[in-house]
Design an enzyme around this catalytic site. Structure first.
Site, short mmCIF file in Angstrom:
data_model
loop_
_atom_site.label_atom_id
_atom_site.label_comp_id
_atom_site.label_asym_id
_atom_site.label_seq_id
_atom_site.Cartn_x
_atom_site.Cartn_y
_atom_site.Cartn_z
N LYS A 25 -2.42 6.34 -4.09
CA LYS A 25 -3.54 7.24 -3.77
C LYS A 25 -3.32 8.63 -4.34
O LYS A 25 -2.20 9.13 -4.36
CB LYS A 25 -3.70 7.34 -2.24
CG LYS A 25 -3.74 5.99 -1.55
CD LYS A 25 -3.97 6.08 -0.06
CE LYS A 25 -3.69 4.76 0.62
NZ LYS A 25 -2.27 4.52 0.87
N ASP A 41 0.84 -1.20 0.00
CA ASP A 41 0.00 0.00 0.00
C ASP A 41 0.88 1.25 0.00
O ASP A 41 1.66 1.47 0.93
CB ASP A 41 -0.92 0.00 1.23
CG ASP A 41 -1.84 1.20 1.23
OD1 ASP A 41 -2.87 1.14 0.54
OD2 ASP A 41 -1.53 2.20 1.90
N TYR A 68 3.28 10.05 0.60
CA TYR A 68 4.23 9.45 1.54
C TYR A 68 5.67 9.80 1.18
O TYR A 68 6.57 9.65 2.00
CB TYR A 68 4.08 7.92 1.59
CG TYR A 68 2.72 7.42 2.04
CD1 TYR A 68 1.80 8.27 2.67
CD2 TYR A 68 2.35 6.10 1.85
CE1 TYR A 68 0.56 7.80 3.06
CE2 TYR A 68 1.11 5.63 2.24
CZ TYR A 68 0.21 6.48 2.84
OH TYR A 68 -1.02 6.01 3.23
N HIS A 119 -7.32 9.74 -1.75
CA HIS A 119 -6.73 9.61 -0.41
C HIS A 119 -7.65 10.18 0.68
O HIS A 119 -7.81 9.59 1.75
CB HIS A 119 -5.37 10.33 -0.40
CG HIS A 119 -4.42 9.80 0.63
ND1 HIS A 119 -3.07 9.70 0.40
CD2 HIS A 119 -4.62 9.34 1.89
CE1 HIS A 119 -2.49 9.20 1.48
NE2 HIS A 119 -3.40 8.98 2.39
#
Length: 317
Positions: free
Chosen positions: A81, A47, A52, A114
């Site tokens: 996302k 994931d 990130y 997201h």
């Protein structure tokens, strides 16, 4: 020794491993090794997310494990996302392509919105004014969803879904979109067991994916006095009974509820331990006991953006 992880069948017929590796807060320097270790011991579901900031490092690990013959691309299930600053429909496909380039992939298995809240577009990922207040965009998440549907049509992703959406927002997608989301990825653990959202989503053929299933002890805004799910004496007692770790109990709890679960770790021992949850079963009594710990204990509340018109946590579920 590699563990075989069962899959669930999504509403579009695609298979998704019920357990995956989360990569939020995994530092670029650590995440390549973590993903290599995960794939080596049996994880096939990773994931990711653009925000990130570590997709290139995740991609390097995927490339290494394909090149050394451990897996083929089609063995893997890779999620990313769409971040909040890219909700305008025309930005979706270029942003998804950026994630593909980062990850070194031709397609994603799953692409999610997201968060339902849009942030000011065309600049930083976390745009703020001079006082540090988050700047918003008025772009509707439905615009983003239509962009995801286009990406699906173009084969850039095999499935599409949502993350951090409440029931009402999900209903908006169902009412206005052509495609039913395959999953809604939300915070989910015994302190916030999401039973109502899970039951409602199931009635719409939408799987729930549980993020922060261990209570996200390393979330950036954690305070020393906050409750620590992994140290909860009631969880520790159940773990002792089954001769398992508290983390294994929390992961197994989700698996038995037919909830997809994505614990994050960069520690090899924990990554290996977290996948060893398919050789035991929690009793109905213990499942019921764990359910009873629910206290609406949300760790990822994002209170600092709760004045956003699409903030998702102002409703019951």
């Amino acid at each position: 020794m590699s563990v075989s992880v069962p899959s669930v069948t999504l509403n579009n017929g695609k298979k998704m491993p019920i357990l995956g590796l989360g990569t939020w807060k995994s530092k670029p320097g650590e995440v390549t090794q973590a993903v290599k270790d995960a794939i080596a011991c049996g994880y096939r579901h990773i994931d990711c997310a653009l925000v990130y900031g570590n997709e290139p490092e995740v991609g390097a690990a995927i490339k290494a494990k394909i090149e050394d013959g451990t897996v083929k691309r089609e063995d893997l299930f890779i999620t990313s996302k769409l971040w909040n600053t890219f909700h305008s429909r025309h930005l979706v496909i270029p942003t998804l392509k950026q994630s593909l380039a980062n990850l070194g992939l031709d397609y994603l298995d799953l692409y999610l919105i997201h968060w339902p809240m849009g942030y000011k577009e065309g600049g930083e990922m976390f745009p703020t004014d001079s006082s540090g207040k988050q700047l918003y965009s008025g772009v509707d998440y439905l615009d983003a969803w239509l962009g995801l549907e286009e990406a699906l049509e173009q084969g850039l992703t095999q499935s599409i879904g949502i993350s951090n959406f409440n029931k009402d927002q999900t209903e908006q997608i169902l009412a206005n979109g052509k495609v039913v989301p395959v999953t809604n990825q939300v915070e989910c653990h015994p302190y916030l067991n999401q039973k109502k959202l899970i039951d409602w989503s199931r009635s719409k053929n939408i799987y729930i994916t549980a993020y922060s299933p261990l209570g996200s002890p390393d979330r950036p805004w954690a305070k020393p006095e906050d409750a620590q799910l992994l140290d909860d004496p009631k969880i520790v007692a159940i773990a002792d009974k089954y001769k398992k770790t508290p983390a294994q109990i929390l992961i197994r709890y989700q698996v038995q509820r037919d909830v997809i679960v994505i614990p994050k770790s960069v520690t090899k021992e924990r990554i290996e331990s977290n996948i060893k949850v398919f050789d035991f079963e929690l009793s109905p009594e213990d499942m019921k006991a764990i359910d009873s710990f629910d206290c609406n204990g949300r760790f990822l509340h994002l209170n600092w953006v709760k004045d956003h018109k699409y903030y998702p946590f102002n409703t019951e579920f």
